[in-house]
Design an enzyme around this catalytic site. Sequence first.
Site, PDB file in Angstrom:
ATOM      1  N   CYS A  59       0.812  -1.227   0.000  1.00 35.81           N
ATOM      2  CA  CYS A  59       0.000   0.000   0.000  1.00 35.81           C
ATOM      3  C   CYS A  59       0.844   1.275   0.000  1.00 35.81           C
ATOM      4  O   CYS A  59       0.355   2.334  -0.386  1.00 35.81           O
ATOM      5  CB  CYS A  59      -0.953  -0.002   1.182  1.00 35.81           C
ATOM      6  N   HIS A  80      -3.449   7.364   1.758  1.00 34.89           N
ATOM      7  CA  HIS A  80      -3.825   6.009   1.346  1.00 34.89           C
ATOM      8  C   HIS A  80      -5.216   5.729   1.903  1.00 34.89           C
ATOM      9  O   HIS A  80      -5.514   6.046   3.043  1.00 34.89           O
ATOM     10  CB  HIS A  80      -2.812   5.001   1.877  1.00 34.89           C
ATOM     11  N   ASN A 115     -10.089  -0.027  -0.664  1.00 37.92           N
ATOM     12  CA  ASN A 115      -8.630   0.039  -0.557  1.00 37.92           C
ATOM     13  C   ASN A 115      -8.026  -0.544  -1.839  1.00 37.92           C
ATOM     14  O   ASN A 115      -8.129  -1.740  -2.082  1.00 37.92           O
ATOM     15  CB  ASN A 115      -8.195  -0.765   0.676  1.00 37.92           C
TER      16      ASN A 115
HETATM   17  O1  UT7 Z   1      -3.930  -1.002   3.381  1.00 40.44           O
HETATM   18  C1  UT7 Z   1      -3.082  -1.443   4.386  1.00 40.44           C
HETATM   19  C2  UT7 Z   1      -3.548  -1.005   5.658  1.00 40.44           C
HETATM   20  N1  UT7 Z   1      -4.744  -1.700   6.062  1.00 40.44           N
HETATM   21  C3  UT7 Z   1      -5.446  -1.179   7.007  1.00 40.44           C
HETATM   22  O2  UT7 Z   1      -5.087  -0.122   7.438  1.00 40.44           O
HETATM   23  C4  UT7 Z   1      -6.620  -1.926   7.585  1.00 40.44           C
HETATM   24  C5  UT7 Z   1      -6.662  -1.652   9.040  1.00 40.44           C
HETATM   25  N2  UT7 Z   1      -7.729  -2.296   9.771  1.00 40.44           N
HETATM   26  C6  UT7 Z   1      -9.043  -1.961   9.657  1.00 40.44           C
HETATM   27  O3  UT7 Z   1      -9.376  -1.130   8.841  1.00 40.44           O
HETATM   28  C7  UT7 Z   1     -10.038  -2.590  10.598  1.00 40.44           C
HETATM   29  O4  UT7 Z   1      -9.352  -3.257  11.625  1.00 40.44           O
HETATM   30  C8  UT7 Z   1     -11.017  -3.572   9.913  1.00 40.44           C
HETATM   31  C9  UT7 Z   1     -11.955  -2.795   9.031  1.00 40.44           C
HETATM   32  C10 UT7 Z   1     -10.230  -4.589   9.091  1.00 40.44           C
HETATM   33  C11 UT7 Z   1     -11.842  -4.319  10.955  1.00 40.44           C
HETATM   34  O5  UT7 Z   1     -12.564  -3.408  11.775  1.00 40.44           O
HETATM   35  P1  UT7 Z   1     -12.610  -3.633  13.357  1.00 40.44           P
HETATM   36  O6  UT7 Z   1     -13.448  -2.563  13.893  1.00 40.44           O
HETATM   37  O7  UT7 Z   1     -11.185  -3.727  13.824  1.00 40.44           O
HETATM   38  O8  UT7 Z   1     -13.392  -5.000  13.468  1.00 40.44           O
HETATM   39  P2  UT7 Z   1     -12.925  -6.360  14.165  1.00 40.44           P
HETATM   40  O9  UT7 Z   1     -11.856  -7.008  13.358  1.00 40.44           O
HETATM   41  O10 UT7 Z   1     -12.660  -6.081  15.603  1.00 40.44           O
HETATM   42  O11 UT7 Z   1     -14.253  -7.220  14.054  1.00 40.44           O
HETATM   43  C12 UT7 Z   1     -15.418  -6.896  14.803  1.00 40.44           C
HETATM   44  C13 UT7 Z   1     -16.506  -7.922  14.534  1.00 40.44           C
HETATM   45  C14 UT7 Z   1     -16.050  -9.356  14.693  1.00 40.44           C
HETATM   46  O12 UT7 Z   1     -17.106 -10.083  15.296  1.00 40.44           O
HETATM   47  P3  UT7 Z   1     -17.067 -10.446  16.855  1.00 40.44           P
HETATM   48  O13 UT7 Z   1     -15.827 -11.245  17.044  1.00 40.44           O
HETATM   49  O14 UT7 Z   1     -17.020  -9.125  17.555  1.00 40.44           O
HETATM   50  O15 UT7 Z   1     -18.319 -11.198  17.045  1.00 40.44           O
HETATM   51  C15 UT7 Z   1     -15.863  -9.836  13.281  1.00 40.44           C
HETATM   52  O16 UT7 Z   1     -16.063 -11.232  13.147  1.00 40.44           O
HETATM   53  O17 UT7 Z   1     -16.965  -7.804  13.188  1.00 40.44           O
HETATM   54  C16 UT7 Z   1     -16.952  -9.084  12.561  1.00 40.44           C
HETATM   55  N3  UT7 Z   1     -16.658  -8.907  11.143  1.00 40.44           N
HETATM   56  C17 UT7 Z   1     -17.608  -8.691  10.214  1.00 40.44           C
HETATM   57  N4  UT7 Z   1     -18.956  -8.620  10.286  1.00 40.44           N
HETATM   58  C18 UT7 Z   1     -19.636  -8.383   9.151  1.00 40.44           C
HETATM   59  C19 UT7 Z   1     -15.438  -8.875  10.536  1.00 40.44           C
HETATM   60  N5  UT7 Z   1     -15.585  -8.648   9.223  1.00 40.44           N
HETATM   61  C20 UT7 Z   1     -16.923  -8.538   8.991  1.00 40.44           C
HETATM   62  C21 UT7 Z   1     -17.684  -8.307   7.847  1.00 40.44           C
HETATM   63  N6  UT7 Z   1     -19.032  -8.223   7.969  1.00 40.44           N
HETATM   64  N7  UT7 Z   1     -17.126  -8.113   6.614  1.00 40.44           N
END
Ligand code: UT7
Length: 322
Positions: free
Chosen positions: A114, A249, A279
């Site tokens: 990225c 980004h 992204n």
């Molecule tokens: O380009 C390189 C750089 N990349 C980045 O900067 C990405 C950085 N990270 C992020 O943007 C975020 O961490 C994410 C968008 C990837 C995830 O967001 P989050 O608020 O950190 O969510 P999480 O991983 O803590 O997941 C929360 C919940 C989980 O369920 P439980 O365990 O709380 O029951 C996941 O299973 O959301 C669930 N979940 C989803 N639900 C519906 C994860 N993905 C999805 C989905 N749809 N697509």
Amino acid sequence: MIRRSVLLGTGSALPVRSVSNAELAETVDTSDEWIVERTGIRNRHIAGEGETTATLATDAARAALEAAGLAAQDIDLIVLATATPDQTFPATATIVQASLGIDDCVAFDVAAVCSGFLYAITVADSMIRSGAARNALVIGSETFSRILDWEDRTTCVLFGDGAGAVVLGAEDSAEGKRGILASKLHADGRHNQLLYVDGGPSTTQTVGKLRMKGQEVFRHAVTNLASVLTEVMETAGMAPTDIDWLIPHQANARILDATARKLKLAPEKVVMTVDRHANTSAASVPLALDLAMRDGRIRTGDLLVLEAMGGGFTWGACVLRV
Ligand code: UT7
């Protein structure tokens, strides 16, 4: 006399097929609500048959050349940032070179995921300032849809395909007030297992799929981006308040908001395209830049800061006066 790399033109290209969150939710266990709330993404473009990293890059390059008023033969350097090349080798940059009909130039790819566009533009700027090149095409192009695990909802909803390009030209002037004024790059390979592809020619002999520990990447992104932005502005002898447009980004709207807050930068100064492109890795910064150039937001004389963070980890920032 000071030699600077000045921005002569920008261009971009997106695959024809546009996919909304609702359409994605028909095949992936997710919802429009979750994706919008956690990421700000509403839409992404997905490459179809015949659309590749090289074809998108070529289309973006053609648009940038037209905006710059240059012919392809004027280009003596192509640096292309990608993590999704058409082939393991040769470099996708050479495919673009051939498609553009350039007989002889320097052409190579840069792999910094990225942050690839920041690495590419910094290398091109160094070569221009050293006299090794005069007119450079710097391209970020990706087809991440082809390395996504479509069974993994934690990653597949986040990415899209596309390409962006800029033409840089050497300009000698007494004061060197416009062009690239400063850039800073970093890498910390201790974190390469937080965002990676689980395959490769030398290990599995497969292409592999993208894997990410999202929360940990998020945490590092906000810290690293705020610190490299402060660092690059200091190097340029300026303060964050001097920034007219931040071109970040586009990984997650929450990262952009948090970075702007840390720098006390007004949210209106942040160019945001993550809602429509998701992204697009190395393509996201030049895609956002092209959009804001073409819709008239960015004007001659404006001070831009480009920044990115990605797998490796790698991160960087660049200060550019248009
Ligand atoms: O380009 C390189 C750089 N990349 C980045 O900067 C990405 C950085 N990270 C992020 O943007 C975020 O961490 C994410 C968008 C990837 C995830 O967001 P989050 O608020 O950190 O969510 P999480 O991983 O803590 O997941 C929360 C919940 C989980 O369920 P439980 O365990 O709380 O029951 C996941 O299973 O959301 C669930 N979940 C989803 N639900 C519906 C994860 N993905 C999805 C989905 N749809 N697509």
